[in-house]
Design an enzyme around this catalytic site. Structure first.
Site, PDB file in Angstrom:
ATOM      1  N   ASP A   1      -2.239  -1.361  -3.935  1.00 47.79           N
ATOM      2  CA  ASP A   1      -2.609   0.014  -4.261  1.00 47.79           C
ATOM      3  C   ASP A   1      -1.321   0.817  -4.344  1.00 47.79           C
ATOM      4  O   ASP A   1      -0.729   1.167  -3.332  1.00 47.79           O
ATOM      5  CB  ASP A   1      -3.541   0.551  -3.168  1.00 47.79           C
ATOM      6  CG  ASP A   1      -3.964   1.989  -3.433  1.00 47.79           C
ATOM      7  OD1 ASP A   1      -3.475   2.603  -4.407  1.00 47.79           O
ATOM      8  OD2 ASP A   1      -4.777   2.507  -2.642  1.00 47.79           O
TER       9      ASP A   1
ATOM     10  N   TYR B   1       0.865  -1.169   0.000  1.00 45.32           N
ATOM     11  CA  TYR B   1       0.000   0.000   0.000  1.00 45.32           C
ATOM     12  C   TYR B   1       0.904   1.223   0.000  1.00 45.32           C
ATOM     13  O   TYR B   1       1.381   1.674   1.029  1.00 45.32           O
ATOM     14  CB  TYR B   1      -0.921  -0.009   1.222  1.00 45.32           C
ATOM     15  CG  TYR B   1      -1.808   1.204   1.359  1.00 45.32           C
ATOM     16  CD1 TYR B   1      -2.449   1.743   0.254  1.00 45.32           C
ATOM     17  CD2 TYR B   1      -2.011   1.819   2.586  1.00 45.32           C
ATOM     18  CE1 TYR B   1      -3.257   2.855   0.360  1.00 45.32           C
ATOM     19  CE2 TYR B   1      -2.825   2.931   2.722  1.00 45.32           C
ATOM     20  CZ  TYR B   1      -3.447   3.442   1.607  1.00 45.32           C
ATOM     21  OH  TYR B   1      -4.247   4.549   1.719  1.00 45.32           O
TER      22      TYR B   1
END
Length: 267
Positions: free
Chosen positions: A147, A106
Site C-alpha cells: 500500500d 506500507y
C-alpha cells in the site's frame, strides 16, 4: 509465480476472509499490510495450517507488515527500511522467496497535509527511493509491493478534482512515486492494463464500492530482471464485497518462469 499484495486492515478481525481468499487463489507470495496486531498476536498457526510460511513485523493497534510464502519459509533479509534508526513504525519487511527478493511496504498516509505527518511521508518516500536504488544496483530480481498510499495519475482515482489537497494525491507525493518508478521499476498492473481504470481501495461510506468510486493505491513494482516476465495482473475485487471486508482488495501479478540461459559452446 503469483505475487499478491493485500492491505488486510486487521489480520485477526478479517482472518476468515484472508484464509478463504488464500484457499481459492493460492498465491505463491503474499504481502500483507495493516496487520493491526502485536508480534505475538499474529495468527501464525492459522496461516501455517493454510500452507504458508510467514515472517511479520507487528505493531500494537496499527501498521504491521508480513510476507507469506506458499509451501516454503521466506528467508528474511530486512525488517525495517534503512535510513532512520529512530523510526519505530512497522512499515517494511523484506525476504527472499524462490529466487525473488520481495519488499513488502506500507507507506504512510500523510494526512493532514501540510503538516508533520505529511513531512514524515515524504521522508519515508525518500528513504524508500534510496533503498530501491540499492536493490536495482544489486541487479537482483526484486519486487516492491504494498500500500503506497498514492494515486500516481488522474486515471487512478475516481473524481480526481475532489482529492487535490489530499496527501495521497498531492503533487509532491505523485512526483515522489514517479521518481521511484523512473529509477527503472515497472508498475506491473499499469503496464499490463495501460488504458483501464483500475481501483484497489474503496471507502466504507457513501456506497463507494457499489458506485465503484475507488482509488488505485496498492502497487506492485518490478525490477528490470522481472519486468519482462509479467504476463498477467489484476485485482480480486470480489474480496472487497464480502461481509466484514477490508476496504482494500488484493492485487496480484503472474510471472512467467525465467528463460533458461544458453550454455556457451566450448571453443
Amino acid at each position: 509465480m503469483r505475487i499478491a499484495t493485500f492491505n488486510i486492515n486487521g489480520v485477526n478481525g478479517r482472518l476468515a476472509n484472508l484464509l478463504e481468499w488464500l484457499g481459492v487463489t493460492a498465491p505463491d507470495v503474499v504481502c500483507l499490510q495493516e496487520l493491526k496486531a502485536t508480534q505475538e498476536a499474529f495468527p501464525e498457526e492459522a496461516v501455517r495450517d493454510a500452507g504458508y510460511g510467514a515472517i511479520w513485523q507487528g505493531q500494537k493497534s496499527w501498521n504491521g507488515v508480513a510476507i507469506l510464502a506458499r509451501g516454503i519459509e521466506p528467508i528474511e533479509t530486512r525488517r525495517a527500511l534503512p535510513g532512520d534508526p529512530d523510526d519505530r513504525q512497522s512499515r517494511y519487511i523484506e525476504a527472499a522467496v524462490n529466487g525473488v527478493l520481495v519488499g513488502c511496504l506500507y507507506l504512510p498516509n500523510g494526512n493532514p497535509a501540510p503538516g508533520a505527518k505529511f513531512d514524515y511521508k515524504l521522508r519515508w518516500f525518500e528513504r524508500l527511493r534510496d533503498h530501491a536504488k540499492d536493490l536495482l544496483d544489486a541487479e537482483v530480481p526484486a519486487v516492491l509491493a504494498g500500500d503506497f498510499n498514492v494515486m500516481p495519475t488522474e486515471q487512478d482515482v475516481h473524481a480526481p478534482e475532489r482529492w487535490i489537497d489530499d496527501a495521497l494525491f498531492r503533487p509532491e507525493v505523485r512526483e515522489a512515486f514517479r521518481e521511484l518508478v523512473d529509477q527503472g521499476w515497472t508498475d506491473a498492473v499499469r503496464k499490463l492494463h495501460p488504458n483501464d481504470r483500475i481501483y484497489t481501495f474503496w471507502r466504507y461510506y457513501r456506497n463507494a464500492f457499489s458506485r465503484d468510486a475507488g482509488l488505485r493505491i496498492d502497487h506492485i513494482l518490478l525490477s528490470p530482471e522481472l519486468a519482462d516476465r509479467a504476463v498477467a495482473a489484476g485485482v480480486d475485487r470480489s474480496v472487497r464485497g464480502r461481509d466484514h471486508a477490508s476496504d482494500h482488495a488484493p492485487v496480484w501479478i503472474e510471472l512467467a518462469e525465467p528463460k533458461p540461459r544458453r550454455r556457451r559452446r566450448a571453443g
